[in-house]
Structures are given as structure tokens and as C-alpha cells.
Design an enzyme around this catalytic site. Structure first.
Site, PDB file in Angstrom:
ATOM      1  N   GLY A   1     -64.138  88.481  42.959  1.00 60.81           N
ATOM      2  CA  GLY A   1     -64.802  87.548  42.050  1.00 60.81           C
ATOM      3  C   GLY A   1     -66.019  88.111  41.349  1.00 60.81           C
ATOM      4  O   GLY A   1     -67.008  87.405  41.162  1.00 60.81           O
ATOM      5  N   SER A   2     -65.954  89.368  40.917  1.00 64.50           N
ATOM      6  CA  SER A   2     -67.133  89.951  40.263  1.00 64.50           C
ATOM      7  C   SER A   2     -67.418  89.273  38.919  1.00 64.50           C
ATOM      8  O   SER A   2     -68.586  89.074  38.556  1.00 64.50           O
ATOM      9  CB  SER A   2     -66.991  91.466  40.104  1.00 64.50           C
TER      10      SER A   2
ATOM     11  N   ARG B   1     -43.051  78.895  42.351  1.00 62.03           N
ATOM     12  CA  ARG B   1     -44.214  78.991  41.470  1.00 62.03           C
ATOM     13  C   ARG B   1     -44.567  77.600  40.923  1.00 62.03           C
ATOM     14  O   ARG B   1     -45.743  77.244  40.823  1.00 62.03           O
ATOM     15  CB  ARG B   1     -43.899  79.967  40.330  1.00 62.03           C
TER      16      ARG B   1
ATOM     17  N   MET C   1     -54.842  86.572  39.885  1.00 59.96           N
ATOM     18  CA  MET C   1     -53.681  87.447  39.705  1.00 59.96           C
ATOM     19  C   MET C   1     -52.357  86.710  39.904  1.00 59.96           C
ATOM     20  O   MET C   1     -51.532  87.097  40.721  1.00 59.96           O
ATOM     21  CB  MET C   1     -53.787  88.647  40.643  1.00 59.96           C
ATOM     22  N   ARG C   2     -52.195  85.648  39.133  1.00 60.66           N
ATOM     23  CA  ARG C   2     -50.950  84.887  39.150  1.00 60.66           C
ATOM     24  C   ARG C   2     -50.564  84.575  37.706  1.00 60.66           C
ATOM     25  O   ARG C   2     -51.424  84.213  36.898  1.00 60.66           O
ATOM     26  CB  ARG C   2     -51.122  83.549  39.883  1.00 60.66           C
TER      27      ARG C   2
ATOM     28  N   LEU D   1     -49.190  81.986  35.384  1.00 57.25           N
ATOM     29  CA  LEU D   1     -49.135  80.531  35.477  1.00 57.25           C
ATOM     30  C   LEU D   1     -47.930  79.978  34.724  1.00 57.25           C
ATOM     31  O   LEU D   1     -47.523  80.524  33.698  1.00 57.25           O
ATOM     32  CB  LEU D   1     -50.435  79.936  34.919  1.00 57.25           C
TER      33      LEU D   1
ATOM     34  N   ASN E   1     -59.285  83.103  29.933  1.00 55.77           N
ATOM     35  CA  ASN E   1     -59.035  84.294  30.746  1.00 55.77           C
ATOM     36  C   ASN E   1     -59.834  85.475  30.195  1.00 55.77           C
ATOM     37  O   ASN E   1     -60.173  85.508  29.021  1.00 55.77           O
ATOM     38  CB  ASN E   1     -57.537  84.637  30.731  1.00 55.77           C
TER      39      ASN E   1
ATOM     40  N   HIS F   1     -59.315  89.632  29.992  1.00 50.42           N
ATOM     41  CA  HIS F   1     -58.271  90.648  30.158  1.00 50.42           C
ATOM     42  C   HIS F   1     -58.865  92.022  29.840  1.00 50.42           C
ATOM     43  O   HIS F   1     -59.566  92.174  28.840  1.00 50.42           O
ATOM     44  CB  HIS F   1     -57.095  90.355  29.223  1.00 50.42           C
TER      45      HIS F   1
ATOM     46  N   SER G   1     -61.221  91.549  26.603  1.00 50.17           N
ATOM     47  CA  SER G   1     -61.112  90.395  25.714  1.00 50.17           C
ATOM     48  C   SER G   1     -61.184  89.116  26.531  1.00 50.17           C
ATOM     49  O   SER G   1     -60.554  89.014  27.581  1.00 50.17           O
ATOM     50  CB  SER G   1     -59.759  90.402  24.980  1.00 50.17           C
TER      51      SER G   1
ATOM     52  N   THR H   1     -52.315  80.939  26.729  1.00 49.28           N
ATOM     53  CA  THR H   1     -51.147  80.236  26.208  1.00 49.28           C
ATOM     54  C   THR H   1     -49.962  80.589  27.114  1.00 49.28           C
ATOM     55  O   THR H   1     -50.103  81.355  28.065  1.00 49.28           O
ATOM     56  CB  THR H   1     -50.848  80.669  24.757  1.00 49.28           C
TER      57      THR H   1
ATOM     58  N   ASP I   1     -51.210  86.992  28.099  1.00 48.53           N
ATOM     59  CA  ASP I   1     -52.285  87.729  27.407  1.00 48.53           C
ATOM     60  C   ASP I   1     -52.141  87.668  25.890  1.00 48.53           C
ATOM     61  O   ASP I   1     -52.334  88.664  25.190  1.00 48.53           O
ATOM     62  CB  ASP I   1     -52.327  89.204  27.883  1.00 48.53           C
TER      63      ASP I   1
ATOM     64  N   GLU J   1     -67.348  93.687  30.932  1.00 45.52           N
ATOM     65  CA  GLU J   1     -66.764  92.377  31.257  1.00 45.52           C
ATOM     66  C   GLU J   1     -67.831  91.431  31.794  1.00 45.52           C
ATOM     67  O   GLU J   1     -67.857  90.253  31.460  1.00 45.52           O
ATOM     68  CB  GLU J   1     -65.660  92.513  32.312  1.00 45.52           C
TER      69      GLU J   1
END
Length: 192
Positions: free
Chosen positions: A14-15, A67, A92-93, A95, A109, A111, A138, A143, A147, A176
Site C-alpha cells: 500500500g505505498s 470472480r 491486483m485483481r 474487476l 486506478n 498504472h 498514469s 472502465t 487500463d 507515483e
């Protein structure tokens, strides 16, 4: 002015979440993180969030048969906290469309590439192999397409001749940690 309510989703340390916590604590971001949720009960970021006095939840994706079932439960838990925005910070899923559509326009998000380049994984390696002169990160709306949502803000770093994926990743991560709070600040200013 009411502060924007954020729910942050993480899978690891969680940085980027921590950079948001710091920006809020330093009055650089008019927001409140109302919950941090992880799909991994052992995610180090849960302890960091708890130490900061933030509600935490762990929903182990391995406990669900599909899922869709996991994302349905995740959406229920997120909705409980009534967020203005749902922030993916190293979640890291991939959706489901139902989850993405449920939070459409509120799901953000970060990326590690200059989208639309290098969607998906191993972005730093791919940027080096492609001979890119610059790389970066970014912040974008999520959506249904991986990405691919509209970009809110980007930051770039040069790709150096001696770079390895690890050295490039480390420089991008520094950016980031500045980019995510800046992008959310910009987004919240546009909303008000």
C-alpha cells in the site's frame, strides 16, 4: 466544505495508499479515507491503514467460488462506506464489468506506464525492450477494458541506458507517490 470520502483497495504494502494518507495529513488533499479494503488478509498495507486510524477490511478472494461472487461481496462492503471515489492502489485483481459499472465515474486506478502504452503487467520491462526514451505512470478512470479509461494525470521519467526493470520501477514509484495525490486533488477541484 465536505471532504470527499475515499475507499482504497490494496493487495500489498500500500505505498500509494500511504502517499494519499500523507497528502491528507499534510492538508494537501481535501479528502478522508473512510476504509482500506484488501483481497489479501496478509497485505502489509492493512496494518499501515489501521495504524493511521482507518477502518480496514480483508475479503480473501480465495474464499469465493467465482470472480463474480467476490466482486459482488466487495461492492457490498465498499457501498457500506458510502464513498465518493473508490481508489485502486496496487489492487491486483481484474474487476468484473458489473463492479466497474456499479462504480462508473468513481473508480480510479494508477498504472505504471504512460497510457495508452504498456497496458497490463511487466510495464517497465516492456518499456525498456521497446527502446522507449521515457516511461512513467498514469492515473485514470477505470472502465471495463483493462487500463483503458480516460487519463486524469500522468508523470514521466527518462529511461536511462543502464536501466533494469527494477531501477526503472523504483524511479517511477517515486513519481507515483506524487502523482496519485495530485491527480485526486485535480479531480476533486473539478468536482466542486
Amino acid at each position: 466544505m465536505t471532504k470527499a470520502r475515499l475507499v482504497v483497495l490494496i493487495s500489498g504494502r500500500g505505498s500509494n495508499m500511504q502517499s494519499l494518507i500523507s497528502a491528507i495529513e499534510n492538508d494537501e488533499l481535501e479528502a478522508e479515507i473512510v476504509a482500506v479494503i484488501s483481497n489479501r488478509p496478509d497485505a502489509a498495507g492493512l496494518q499501515s491503514a489501521s495504524d493511521a486510524g482507518i477502518n480496514t477490511e480483508a475479503i480473501d478472494h480465495k474464499d469465493f467460488a467465482s470472480r463474480d461472487a467476490f466482486d459482488k461481496k466487495l461492492a457490498e462492503v465498499v457501498d457500506h462506506f458510502q464513498p465518493d471515489f473508490v481508489i485502486l492502489a496496487g489492487f491486483m485483481r481484474i474487476l468484473t464489468a458489473d463492479f466497474v459499472n456499479h462504480f462508473a465515474g468513481r473508480l480510479i486506478n494508477i498504472h505504471p506506464s504512460l497510457l495508452p502504452k504498456f497496458k497490463g503487467l511487466h510495464t517497465h520491462q516492456r518499456a525498456i525492450e521497446a527502446g522507449e526514451k521515457e516511461h512513467g505512470a498514469s492515473v485514470h478512470f477505470v472502465t471495463e477494458t483493462l487500463d483503458d479509461g480516460p487519463v486524469i494525470l500522468q508523470a514521466s521519467v527518462p529511461v536511462l541506458p543502464a536501466d533494469t526493470p527494477d531501477t526503472l520501477a523504483a524511479r517511477v514509484l517515486v513519481e507515483e507517490h506524487k502523482l496519485y495525490p495530485a491527480a485526486l486533488k485535480l479531480l476533486l477541484q473539478q468536482e466542486s
